[in-house]
Design a protein around this motif. Sequence first.
Motif, mmCIF file in Angstrom:
data_model
loop_
_atom_site.group_PDB
_atom_site.id
_atom_site.type_symbol
_atom_site.label_atom_id
_atom_site.label_comp_id
_atom_site.label_asym_id
_atom_site.label_seq_id
_atom_site.Cartn_x
_atom_site.Cartn_y
_atom_site.Cartn_z
ATOM 1 N N GLY A 167 12.117 -38.989 44.777
ATOM 2 C CA GLY A 167 11.481 -37.865 44.078
ATOM 3 C C GLY A 167 12.244 -36.564 44.235
ATOM 4 N N ALA A 168 13.046 -36.447 45.306
ATOM 5 C CA ALA A 168 13.775 -35.195 45.541
ATOM 6 C C ALA A 168 15.129 -35.175 44.846
ATOM 7 N N ALA A 169 15.474 -36.283 44.150
ATOM 8 C CA ALA A 169 16.783 -36.342 43.484
ATOM 9 C C ALA A 169 16.800 -35.446 42.254
ATOM 10 N N ARG A 170 18.001 -34.975 41.907
ATOM 11 C CA ARG A 170 18.134 -34.366 40.574
ATOM 12 C C ARG A 170 18.238 -35.471 39.536
ATOM 13 N N VAL A 171 19.054 -36.489 39.845
ATOM 14 C CA VAL A 171 19.233 -37.626 38.928
ATOM 15 C C VAL A 171 19.042 -38.911 39.721
ATOM 16 N N VAL A 172 18.282 -39.851 39.175
ATOM 17 C CA VAL A 172 18.135 -41.183 39.782
ATOM 18 C C VAL A 172 18.835 -42.186 38.876
ATOM 19 N N SER A 173 19.773 -42.929 39.462
ATOM 20 C CA SER A 173 20.586 -43.869 38.697
ATOM 21 C C SER A 173 20.141 -45.301 38.985
ATOM 22 N N LEU A 174 19.884 -46.051 37.910
ATOM 23 C CA LEU A 174 19.342 -47.411 38.026
ATOM 24 C C LEU A 174 20.185 -48.402 37.235
ATOM 25 N N GLN A 175 20.256 -49.641 37.710
ATOM 26 C CA GLN A 175 20.884 -50.747 36.981
ATOM 27 C C GLN A 175 19.947 -51.947 37.082
ATOM 28 N N LEU A 176 20.390 -53.114 36.621
ATOM 29 C CA LEU A 176 19.471 -54.267 36.601
ATOM 30 C C LEU A 176 19.866 -55.370 37.577
ATOM 31 N N GLU A 177 20.529 -55.020 38.690
ATOM 32 C CA GLU A 177 20.868 -56.051 39.678
ATOM 33 C C GLU A 177 19.829 -56.165 40.791
ATOM 34 N N ILE A 178 18.724 -55.433 40.663
ATOM 35 C CA ILE A 178 17.565 -55.629 41.542
ATOM 36 C C ILE A 178 16.381 -55.958 40.635
ATOM 37 N N PRO A 179 15.282 -56.530 41.183
ATOM 38 C CA PRO A 179 14.185 -56.975 40.310
ATOM 39 C C PRO A 179 13.572 -55.830 39.482
ATOM 40 N N MET A 180 13.180 -56.164 38.243
ATOM 41 C CA MET A 180 12.633 -55.156 37.326
ATOM 42 C C MET A 180 11.429 -54.399 37.894
ATOM 43 N N ALA B 234 10.910 -47.251 40.488
ATOM 44 C CA ALA B 234 11.859 -46.166 40.761
ATOM 45 C C ALA B 234 11.900 -45.182 39.591
ATOM 46 N N ALA B 235 11.920 -45.714 38.372
ATOM 47 C CA ALA B 235 11.948 -44.840 37.189
ATOM 48 C C ALA B 235 10.673 -44.004 37.121
ATOM 49 N N GLU B 236 9.536 -44.637 37.389
ATOM 50 C CA GLU B 236 8.259 -43.911 37.312
ATOM 51 C C GLU B 236 8.152 -42.851 38.406
ATOM 52 N N THR B 237 8.599 -43.222 39.624
ATOM 53 C CA THR B 237 8.536 -42.272 40.753
ATOM 54 C C THR B 237 9.429 -41.064 40.472
ATOM 55 N N ALA B 238 10.626 -41.345 39.956
ATOM 56 C CA ALA B 238 11.573 -40.267 39.666
ATOM 57 C C ALA B 238 11.017 -39.350 38.582
ATOM 58 N N ALA B 239 10.566 -39.955 37.491
ATOM 59 C CA ALA B 239 10.100 -39.155 36.360
ATOM 60 C C ALA B 239 8.887 -38.314 36.753
ATOM 61 N N ALA B 240 7.971 -38.911 37.538
ATOM 62 C CA ALA B 240 6.767 -38.175 37.943
ATOM 63 C C ALA B 240 7.131 -36.962 38.789
ATOM 64 N N ALA B 241 8.247 -37.040 39.535
ATOM 65 C CA ALA B 241 8.656 -35.938 40.404
ATOM 66 C C ALA B 241 9.588 -34.966 39.687
ATOM 67 N N GLY B 242 9.895 -35.246 38.422
ATOM 68 C CA GLY B 242 10.746 -34.327 37.663
ATOM 69 C C GLY B 242 12.231 -34.621 37.781
ATOM 70 N N ALA B 243 12.603 -35.773 38.368
ATOM 71 C CA ALA B 243 14.025 -36.144 38.431
ATOM 72 C C ALA B 243 14.422 -36.790 37.111
ATOM 73 N N ARG B 244 15.703 -36.676 36.768
ATOM 74 C CA ARG B 244 16.199 -37.257 35.523
ATOM 75 C C ARG B 244 16.556 -38.713 35.776
ATOM 76 N N VAL B 245 16.152 -39.608 34.895
ATOM 77 C CA VAL B 245 16.384 -41.043 35.078
ATOM 78 C C VAL B 245 17.536 -41.491 34.186
ATOM 79 N N VAL B 246 18.546 -42.104 34.804
ATOM 80 C CA VAL B 246 19.660 -42.691 34.058
ATOM 81 C C VAL B 246 19.639 -44.194 34.318
#
Length: 298
Positions: free
Chosen positions: A132-145, A151-163
């Motif tokens: 949540g404290a990140a400016r940008v959270v970077s995700l790929q698909l080599e871990i389970p969906m 991670a995407a929801e946690t980041a977005a809820a905290a105002g971090a940008r999701v890539v």
Amino acid sequence: MTEQHDVVVVGSANADLVVRVERWPAPGHTVPGSDLAVVPGGKGANQAVAAARLGGRVAFVGRVGDDPYGTLLRGSLERAGVALDALVTTPGPSGTALITVGPEGESSIIVSPGANGRVTPDDIDRAAGVVGAARVVSLQLEIPMPAVRRAAETAAAAGARVVLNPSPAGPVPLAVLALCDPLVVNEHEAAYLLDGAVGDPAAGAAALRALGPRSAVITLGAAGAVTADATGTARIPAPRVRAVDTTGAGDAFTAALCLRLARGDDLAAAARFAVRAGAAAVRREGAQPSFPTAAELP
Ligand code: ATP
């Protein structure tokens, strides 16, 4: 207070076990190979190392096994300066990629998820302070969906940008796509998501955006990249370089893009920097050893 990182990567770390062969074994056959090379890889770890080498403050969230490969993977991230408070060592094997490189440089790869396959939404909840404290959270698909989604929801809820770099190509729930800003794909992943060949890249990037992400980027190898956001589409040519080994080019590109977005660039400006990072990575052998430093990309 949790330290704010430019980029937090939630993803995979793999030990790449690489052997070169003169010819491929048919099923049931045995062929001689070169000495085995064991090198740190995995899309998540590669992107974390690449962003840190470019001078970013970076943290990695994921799992490695309690085997010697886990020690190798942790060590390579640590040496790059990546914060590892949210890297869990889990009983069992680390992620591994069994890579055979043929005489023309083409590779065939088997990925064994190991600890990467054990990353759960609970892991993300435990790391929510970092994510949540990140400016940008970077995700790929080599871990389970389910973990990617949390991670995407946690980041977005905290105002971090999701890539999100949906690699290896696979289905992405609409709820996750809608949080991506941008979705970053190569031509193969774009074709998978668009259900057909990309055709004109700018039209392809716009079509990807129509699937739900706020913005989209398609990387085009030596031809650079194309971006699409609310302001329109932009073609970003890549510098001309002599390609030695393209392994990790996509990871170098995505990491550089994330870092520049974190520093406040708009998407096209960030992509103009990212194509330089990708081009630098193809000029040297390997993935992590090929990533450029900030000094190399003034
Ligand atoms: P890989 O799987 O090899 O890591 P990828 O297929 O995910 O790569 P590409 O589109 O091939 O991604 O490359 C990513 C970026 O790297 C490109 O957008 C470009 O900036 C750079 N790049 C790749 N190949 C070359 C090349 N031959 N010359 C210059 N730049 C390149």
